[in-house]
Design a protein around this motif. Structure first.
Motif, short mmCIF file in Angstrom:
data_model
loop_
_atom_site.label_atom_id
_atom_site.label_comp_id
_atom_site.label_asym_id
_atom_site.label_seq_id
_atom_site.Cartn_x
_atom_site.Cartn_y
_atom_site.Cartn_z
N VAL A 222 12.40 -18.80 5.11
CA VAL A 222 11.96 -17.47 4.37
C VAL A 222 10.66 -17.76 3.56
CG1 VAL A 222 12.68 -16.15 2.14
CG2 VAL A 222 14.29 -16.97 4.07
N ALA A 223 10.51 -19.26 2.98
CA ALA A 223 9.35 -19.46 2.44
C ALA A 223 8.07 -19.24 3.23
CB ALA A 223 9.30 -20.93 1.66
N GLU A 224 8.29 -19.98 4.62
CA GLU A 224 6.96 -19.72 5.52
C GLU A 224 6.80 -18.39 5.81
OE1 GLU A 224 5.72 -21.71 9.88
OE2 GLU A 224 7.63 -21.80 8.84
N ARG A 225 7.92 -17.53 6.11
CA ARG A 225 7.62 -16.34 6.37
C ARG A 225 6.86 -15.59 5.33
NH1 ARG A 225 12.92 -12.97 5.84
NH2 ARG A 225 12.10 -12.93 3.53
N ASP A 226 7.62 -15.59 4.14
CA ASP A 226 6.62 -15.07 2.99
C ASP A 226 5.46 -15.41 2.88
OD1 ASP A 226 9.20 -13.50 2.52
OD2 ASP A 226 9.57 -14.90 0.90
N HIS A 227 4.78 -16.77 2.82
CA HIS A 227 3.46 -17.04 2.88
C HIS A 227 2.74 -16.56 3.99
CE1 HIS A 227 0.17 -19.76 2.37
NE2 HIS A 227 0.22 -19.96 3.87
N LEU A 228 3.09 -16.38 5.18
CA LEU A 228 2.36 -15.88 6.28
C LEU A 228 2.23 -14.16 6.01
CD1 LEU A 228 3.92 -17.77 9.12
CD2 LEU A 228 1.40 -17.87 8.37
N THR A 229 3.29 -13.56 5.52
CA THR A 229 3.09 -12.31 5.32
C THR A 229 2.10 -11.94 4.28
OG1 THR A 229 5.42 -11.88 5.58
CG2 THR A 229 4.31 -10.04 4.46
N ARG A 230 1.92 -12.84 3.08
CA ARG A 230 1.00 -12.75 1.92
C ARG A 230 -0.35 -13.03 2.59
NH1 ARG A 230 4.75 -15.20 -1.04
NH2 ARG A 230 3.86 -17.33 -0.76
N GLN A 231 -0.76 -14.00 3.76
CA GLN A 231 -1.88 -14.09 4.31
C GLN A 231 -2.13 -12.87 4.97
OE1 GLN A 231 -2.62 -16.73 2.58
NE2 GLN A 231 -3.32 -17.72 4.13
N ALA A 232 -1.60 -12.24 5.73
CA ALA A 232 -1.73 -10.98 6.46
C ALA A 232 -2.35 -9.98 5.51
CB ALA A 232 -0.39 -10.57 7.33
N ALA A 233 -1.57 -9.80 4.53
CA ALA A 233 -1.84 -8.61 3.60
C ALA A 233 -3.12 -9.03 2.72
CB ALA A 233 -0.80 -8.59 2.35
N ARG A 234 -3.46 -10.43 2.41
CA ARG A 234 -4.58 -10.80 1.95
C ARG A 234 -5.83 -10.47 2.70
NH1 ARG A 234 -7.69 -15.06 3.00
NH2 ARG A 234 -6.07 -15.99 4.17
N VAL A 235 -5.76 -10.71 3.94
CA VAL A 235 -6.89 -10.56 5.04
C VAL A 235 -7.09 -9.24 5.10
CG1 VAL A 235 -7.70 -11.12 7.27
CG2 VAL A 235 -6.42 -12.61 6.02
N ARG A 236 -6.00 -8.39 5.32
CA ARG A 236 -6.35 -6.97 5.39
C ARG A 236 -7.00 -6.10 4.23
NH1 ARG A 236 -0.48 -6.79 7.18
NH2 ARG A 236 -0.60 -6.87 9.60
N GLN A 237 -6.90 -6.81 3.05
CA GLN A 237 -7.21 -5.94 2.05
C GLN A 237 -8.89 -6.83 1.60
OE1 GLN A 237 -4.45 -7.38 -1.01
NE2 GLN A 237 -3.00 -5.90 -0.42
N ARG A 238 -9.19 -7.65 2.11
CA ARG A 238 -10.64 -8.27 2.03
C ARG A 238 -11.48 -7.15 2.51
NH1 ARG A 238 -11.61 -13.83 4.57
NH2 ARG A 238 -13.56 -13.41 3.73
N PRO A 239 -12.64 -7.05 1.68
CA PRO A 239 -13.60 -6.07 2.02
C PRO A 239 -14.34 -6.48 3.15
CG PRO A 239 -14.47 -7.31 0.20
CD PRO A 239 -13.04 -7.68 0.24
#
Length: 379
Positions: free
Chosen positions: A362-379
């Motif tokens: 779960v911890a790894e999944r949440d981390h990678l999900t946050r990474q995906a969201a972070r990259v999408r939100q970058r200008p």
């Protein structure tokens, strides 16, 4: 009450009983009962000779069990006369117990459980709690392991490499229940290093110390995983780092390189950098090259690709992945990271999301999900 002393004495006491004629399984059970008795009586009445006390108590437990088994009358007669009380024997069979508990016929899970109980001195309940399984299940696992090695003599040569793998498995479990398995693995590795003259034992101890030094920085207050590049290095335990580097240097000076020494050298280079930007990635790649030579492990090659990406650029890192199986654990996550570094953010976001779906925790999944969201939100 010094519980660590009891754990340290456990393998030596088992060895004494086996030398007196007890089989390993019966000796281990008797010593466990003696430990329980010690925990109850020592706080009010500490013995002058702790090891002698445990030997006497365990031997009596063994005799009691032997006498109660009618089917073993012949053996009862052989051990009927109790050895006279006195100072405990100085012979230490701890090393042989390490080999026995990590016998090649045992599964990794069974070897870990038996090592923690017979060499580590932990109770079945403590081990079960640490591994988040019912006590009865763990008791069955330990009983099956003892039955499997019932006919193996204590003086049979063992495989040190198997023992080291077992200890590393214990270390990687981290913390569970009321037992810090990482700290327990370090304690056992220290004990093993004192019993052997093999630099790989020191290499494993150094690796454990260097990884354990970063423990406080690996997760945030909310339990989230914190990648190495983002960890607060002020939280790293400098005393453990210094000790780990000293142990590693002593091992490397023996000029008999092994995989644990090479892994420890990589960990030491990370620990030496005050900031991630100061990391000597070129040297780390060189150590990964040594590890590939020693192990030819796909997982090592995967980690090497990350280091190559840092040393020579993300395109070089992606090229290093070309010969690897895309089905490897973390392959997609590594590809996502290197793709992001190369500037392809949309592709990286898709890869992070794909890696999150394949994550095993779960911890790894949440981390990678946050990474995906972070990259999408970058200008």
């Amino acid at each position: 009450m010094n519980e660590s002393l009891l754990r340290e004495l456990t393998p030596a006491v088992i060895g004494v009983l086996v030398r007196r004629g007890a089989d390993f399984a019966s000796a281990e059970d008797a010593v466990q009962e003696a430990l329980v008795k010690a925990l109850a009586t020592w706080p009010d009445d500490p013995p002058r000779d702790p090891k002698g006390w445990l030997v006497t108590a365990a031997w009596r437990k063994f005799l009691d069990h032997t006498r109660s088994e009618i089917s073993r009358r012949d053996r009862e007669l052989a051990v009927e006369v109790e050895p006279p009380a006195g100072p405990a024997a100085t012979t230490d069979d701890t090393m042989r117990l390490y080999f026995l508990c990590a016998h090649p016929t045992l599964s990794p899970a069974s070897a870990v459980a038996l090592t923690l109980r017979a060499v580590g001195g932990l109770t079945t309940r403590q081990i079960a709690t640490a591994y988040l399984i019912p006590e009865a299940t763990m008791a069955q696992r330990i009983s099956r392991a003892k039955r499997r090695i019932a006919g193996v003599p204590l003086n049979q040569p063992g495989d040190l490499a198997t023992v080291l793998r077992v200890l590393y498995l214990v270390f990687n479990e981290g913390y569970g229940g009321d037992v810090d398995l990482a700290a327990e693995a370090i304690r056992l590795a220290r004990q093993l290093a004192a019993l052997t003259d093999e630099p790989e034992v020191e290499g494993l101890l150094a690796l454990m110390l260097l990884h354990h030094a970063r423990r406080a920085s690996r997760t945030g207050p909310d339990g989230r995983l914190v990648p190495l590049a983002e960890q607060d290095r002020a939280l790293w335990d400098t005393a453990l780092i210094v000790e780990g580097v000293e142990v590693l240097q002593a091992a490397l000076a023996r000029d008999r390189l092994g995989e644990y020494q090479a892994q420890a050298a990589i960990a030491a280079l990370h620990a030496d950098a005050q900031d991630v930007s100061e990391t000597d990635w070129v040297q780390i790649v060189e150590w990964y090259d040594e590890l590939v030579r020693l192990t030819d492990s796909p997982v090592v090659r995967l980690n090497r690709a990350v280091a190559v990406g840092q040393a020579d650029g993300p395109q070089a890192g992606l090229a290093a992945l070309a010969d690897l199986d895309p089905g490897l654990p973390r392959y997609v996550a590594v590809t996502a990271y290197l793709t992001e570094q190369s500037g392809s953010r949309q592709d990286a976001a898709k890869l992070y999301a794909e890696a999150a779906r394949a994550a095993t925790s779960v911890a790894e999944r949440d981390h990678l999900t946050r990474q995906a969201a972070r990259v999408r939100q970058r200008p």
